[in-house]
Design an enzyme around this catalytic site. Structure first.
Site, PDB file in Angstrom:
ATOM      1  N   CYS A  42       0.639  -1.412  -0.020  1.00 30.37           N
ATOM      2  CA  CYS A  42      -0.168   0.217   0.119  1.00 30.37           C
ATOM      3  C   CYS A  42       0.873   1.101  -0.336  1.00 30.37           C
ATOM      4  O   CYS A  42       0.635   2.530  -0.668  1.00 30.37           O
ATOM      5  CB  CYS A  42      -1.375  -0.163   1.110  1.00 30.37           C
ATOM      6  SG  CYS A  42      -1.943  -1.573   1.801  1.00 30.37           S
ATOM      7  N   GLY A 110      -1.306 -14.841  -1.992  1.00 26.69           N
ATOM      8  CA  GLY A 110      -1.413 -13.055  -2.871  1.00 26.69           C
ATOM      9  C   GLY A 110      -2.066 -13.393  -4.062  1.00 26.69           C
ATOM     10  O   GLY A 110      -3.153 -14.316  -4.535  1.00 26.69           O
ATOM     11  N   ARG A 135       2.202  -4.295  -9.037  1.00 24.32           N
ATOM     12  CA  ARG A 135       1.666  -4.537  -7.842  1.00 24.32           C
ATOM     13  C   ARG A 135       3.079  -4.774  -6.647  1.00 24.32           C
ATOM     14  O   ARG A 135       2.770  -4.770  -5.070  1.00 24.32           O
ATOM     15  CB  ARG A 135       1.943  -5.577  -8.391  1.00 24.32           C
ATOM     16  CG  ARG A 135       0.798  -6.426  -6.772  1.00 24.32           C
ATOM     17  CD  ARG A 135      -0.005  -7.962  -7.135  1.00 24.32           C
ATOM     18  NE  ARG A 135       0.242  -8.257  -6.093  1.00 24.32           N
ATOM     19  CZ  ARG A 135      -0.537  -8.366  -5.486  1.00 24.32           C
ATOM     20  NH1 ARG A 135      -2.157  -7.930  -5.523  1.00 24.32           N
ATOM     21  NH2 ARG A 135      -1.035  -8.770  -4.096  1.00 24.32           N
ATOM     22  N   TYR A 434     -19.968  17.753  19.602  1.00 22.00           N
ATOM     23  CA  TYR A 434     -20.175  18.581  18.968  1.00 22.00           C
ATOM     24  C   TYR A 434     -18.979  19.518  20.037  1.00 22.00           C
ATOM     25  O   TYR A 434     -18.905  20.113  21.136  1.00 22.00           O
ATOM     26  CB  TYR A 434     -21.417  19.483  19.103  1.00 22.00           C
ATOM     27  CG  TYR A 434     -21.569  21.167  18.939  1.00 22.00           C
ATOM     28  CD1 TYR A 434     -21.000  21.037  17.872  1.00 22.00           C
ATOM     29  CD2 TYR A 434     -22.028  21.525  20.263  1.00 22.00           C
ATOM     30  CE1 TYR A 434     -21.094  22.545  17.697  1.00 22.00           C
ATOM     31  CE2 TYR A 434     -22.303  22.999  19.765  1.00 22.00           C
ATOM     32  CZ  TYR A 434     -22.384  23.685  18.445  1.00 22.00           C
ATOM     33  OH  TYR A 434     -21.968  24.438  18.451  1.00 22.00           O
TER      34      TYR A 434
END
Ligand SMILES: Cc1cc2nc3c(=O)[nH]c(=O)nc-3n(C[C@H](O)[C@H](O)[C@H](O)COP(=O)(O)OP(=O)(O)OC[C@H]3O[C@@H](n4cnc5c(N)ncnc54)[C@H](O)[C@@H]3O)c2cc1C
Length: 463
Positions: A42, A110, A135, A434
């Site tokens: 990644c 994989g 890849r 908030y």
């Protein structure tokens, strides 16, 4: 106890880690065909762009980590056969060939790039110079070297997550980039076309051409890429465009030939089917990560594990079970996903609309725009939420979010609610924090849930 793991990527290395935690004495062997210990795929686009300075810093489970944990990591060693009758595997590698017995085995093999044969992309058996896939570490290093030589004009074939992350990296590096996508929209497996629209606008404003419903039909050039013939699927028009770089990002094929030969049941697209313990149809053989599939939490359909998130969860479950423990995945994958592309955070959880329709699930949707801070407080960013719920009972099914910030974390909240079986009404009434410099009184997620409740009420149902 002998545990053998095939593949030392994210899924395999995590499986080894959890097997070791479960059983301090087990013999654990990880076979990895490449020369690299586990690294983050990644992170590759960011090492390409230079955001991460060194490719080597992507290594997460180093060879030293394996040694410290008394896990036998065999790099550059490929397993060539798995024989469940005798619980034996055969391997060959740097230290020669051999066989090893196992008590439990984990496939973590994989996937590899799926490369449709474009006319002219190769000469004989050799790819033309300028043709790449993206890849692994070696692919990324090769592209980095090529792009370091001069300013490139690149076309990326396939506008999925990886294709667009590579497009962004090349853009940051100063190269000219175009994207060609066969399907109707960019990020087609991740978000619906209307959610993708702001990203398309952003890319266009940055001078990045993105053609959808188009294909690269032919690569021209003598030995090296010189031009591509791009065909519009609707009009049939063909255009010759000058490019010197082609990156094929048409998706992945699972590496499952050994599992198939070992008798493991495979799904429609060739992934190894597993149950909630990540065990395959062959007892004692588990499968994890990109080579495996489970079920989609919302539709119950086959759901290949194509992400780091699911690879790691499966690795944990299989590692524990392979070592004699007991652990299970939730009822299905939620497929929570996120990226940051061209300054926009894009996140999603649950199936895209067309998959819900395919599964015969009647849905009601709301798309609302809001801000990450109250309108009166400076610095709020626009954010768009598309929320989907069941038309029958208002249960939340999917959520897609785009904005400059805040999309990733908000989708995690939606994911938890889908997993818990919450309805649009639950989300509309959910107390979010908030304070003016942090968050608005009513979060944009709750506004989307309210819009769904109104639609449900109008159709005579309660949210
Ligand atoms: C560029 C890129 C960006 C991504 N970005 C994200 C992201 O942001 N978020 C996200 O969730 N996911 C992302 N992903 C997906 C994620 O990286 C993968 O889902 C994950 O790496 C899969 O891990 P794996 O261990 O299953 O497979 P792999 O990482 O492919 O590992 C499998 C290993 O098995 C080895 N092997 C195969 N056969 C054998 C054999 N017979 N013997 C020995 N070894 C063998 C291979 O050499 C390989 O190293 C990205 C993927 C890419 C390519």
């Amino acid at each position: 106890m002998n545990i053998v793991i095939l593949g030392g990527g994210a899924a395999g290395a995590t499986a080894a880690q959890f097997a070791r935690k479960e059983d301090r004495k087990a013999e654990i062997t990880v076979f990895e065909a490449s020369e690299y210990p586990q690294y983050s795929r990644c992170g590759l686009p960011y090492a390409l762009s230079g955001a991460i300075p060194e490719f080597e810093s992507l290594i997460e489970f180093s060879a030293e980590w394996f040694k410290r944990n008394k896990i036998d990591l065999r790099l550059s060693t490929e397993v060539s056969k798995v024989e469940p009758d005798t619980n034996t595997i055969s391997f060959s590698g740097l230290d020669g060939d051999g066989k090893l017995q196992y008590d439990s085995l984990i496939f973590a093999t994989g996937a590899r790039p799926s490369i449709p044969g474009i006319k002219g992309i190769a000469e004989g058996d050799a790819k033309k110079k300028g043709v790449f896939v993206f890849r692994g570490m070696d692919d990324a290093k090769a592209l980095s070297e090529w792009c370091g030589e001069k300013n490139r004009k690149a076309v990326i074939v396939g506008a999925g997550l990886v294709g667009l992350e590579v497009a962004e990296a090349l853009h940051i590096m100063g190269h000219e980039v175009a994207v060609v996508e066969f399907l109707d929209s960019i990020l087609p497996g991740m978000i619906d076309p209307d959610t993708a629209a702001p990203l398309l606008e952003k890319m266009s404003s940055l001078g990045i051409s993105a053609r959808t419903r188009a294909l690269v039909e032919e690569i021209l050039g003598d030995g090296s890429v010189a031009e591509a013939v791009v065909k519009d699927r609707d009009t049939g028009t063909e255009e010759r465009i000058e490019y010197d770089t082609v990156i094929q990002e048409n998706g992945q094929k699972p590496s499952t030939s050994l599992a198939k030969d070992a008798g493991c049941a495979l799904g429609r697209h060739g992934h190894i089917r597993v149950d909630e313990r990540c065990e395959s149809s062959v007892p004692g053989i588990y499968a994890v990560g990109d080579c495996a599939e489970y079920v989609d939490f919302v539709t119950g359909a086959e759901s290949p594990s194509g992400m780091g998130t699911t690879a790691v969860k499966m690795g944990e479950v299989a590692g524990i079970n392979a070592a004699g423990g007991s652990f299970a995945l939730p009822r299905g994958f939620l497929n929570s996903r996120v990226s940051r592309l061209f300054g926009l955070e894009i996140s999603a959880v649950g199936p895209i609309s067309s998959s819900l329709t395919e599964a015969g699930i009647a849905q009601v949707q709301a798309r609302v725009k809001g801000s990450t801070l109250p309108v009166y407080y400076p610095g709020g960013k626009d954010i768009m939420v598309k929320l989907t719920a069941s038309k029958e009972d208002g249960k939340l099914l999917a959520c897609q979010i785009v904005g400059e910030e805040g999309a990733g974390l908000r989708v995690n909240l939606a994911a938890a609610m889908i997993l818990a079986g919450f309805t649009a009404r639950d989300l509309a009434l959910f107390e979010t924090t908030y304070a003016p410099p942090v968050a608005p009184t009513v979060d944009v997620l709750a506004t989307a849930a309210e819009a769904i409740m109104i639609k449900l009420r109008r159709s005579g149902k309660s949210g």
